[in-house]
Design a protein around this motif. Sequence first.
Motif: not given
Length: 393
Positions: A3, A7, A14, A154, A158
């Motif tokens: 994460n 970021k 998102k 992941t 996503r």
Amino acid sequence: MTNLLVKLFVRDYKNIENEKVRTAYGVLSSIVGIFCNVLLFAIKAVIGTIMGSIAVVADAFNNLSDAFSSIISFVGVKLASRPADKEHPFGHGRYEYIAAFIVACLVIEVGFTFVKSAVDKIIHPEAVTFSVISVIILALSILIKLWLALFNRTLGNRINSTVMKATSADALGDVLTTAATIVSLLIYRILGWNVDGIVGLLVAIVVVLAGVNIARDTIRPLLGERPDPQVYKMLESKVEAYDGIVGTHDLIIHNYGPTRSMATIHAEVSNKADIETSHELIDKIEREVTRETGIFLVIHMDPVDVEDPFVIQWRKRVYTMIHDMDPNISAHDFRMVKGQDQMNLIFDIVVPYSYNIEKTHQFILDLEEKIRQIDSRCQCVITIDHSFGEDSE
């Protein structure tokens, strides 16, 4: 860690439906993969050469092939992000599948190369030098590869990326092969058995199988695979939820990349409704469903009789009869042409792919016989369909 990297390096992370965001995810995955795999290759190549271990060297070059795979993935993601043009009106999304297939070919080629080396080592075994430091470094490489696998899985889940999911599976295979290499070194240390060539062969076979699995998963969407059942049900439900839609059938989803899909569906409307009103409804559904799902939807309008009690009775009778004969077969588009001496029953039936020509023909003969037993004036005009989505079997 995952994460944090997202970021830091993916702006507006998102908003995964945005093509630029998706590309940023792909670039991040590729750069991280290149860095980790080049580092592991350098470490393992040095260790394997010093120890004279074909299993370790094979594992090192497997990491190098993974680095090249990450480079190809990077190029594939960048090409896939190119906008639609005159020659490719649905964009370039399938470049991602092509990149994944090239990755698979590289993995398979490396695997076969080391199959040959391992067999030669089995026939002509050489002494292996055991080193505690080497085992520790290989164990650390397992931790790095395990993190890399989880990282790509992941991100792949996503943004629904075939390349990232394939990279994750490949990394998990590397975890197993490196673990097997450590086991062979411990066996040599404890028992004095030189199983380096055998373990190297097992490692190479695992690498080949991983490449085959990746190739299989990337060829499927290029050939045109059956759509996700959940997406199939979702589209049918959304269209059927509108007032004025009697039912749907013949839904086909065309895939032009992970984020580019087109769907066509037949929607049944009352044949007594005003044609302009029905057309306006169809246009509205196309616009709203496309906006909500991101899937470009085209609807074919099928008028059906929903008021004549005689037609409704026969439609229900025929549909029930078909279901009782075989629950895996369904029918749609029922119409009737009523005459004094003959009645034509016109409809389509959807049969499973397990039905061959002979079995389908026999089913139709049996169905026609049952219908004529009710009314000898009936003549059936039946069109055979196959489901493009879910199969009931």
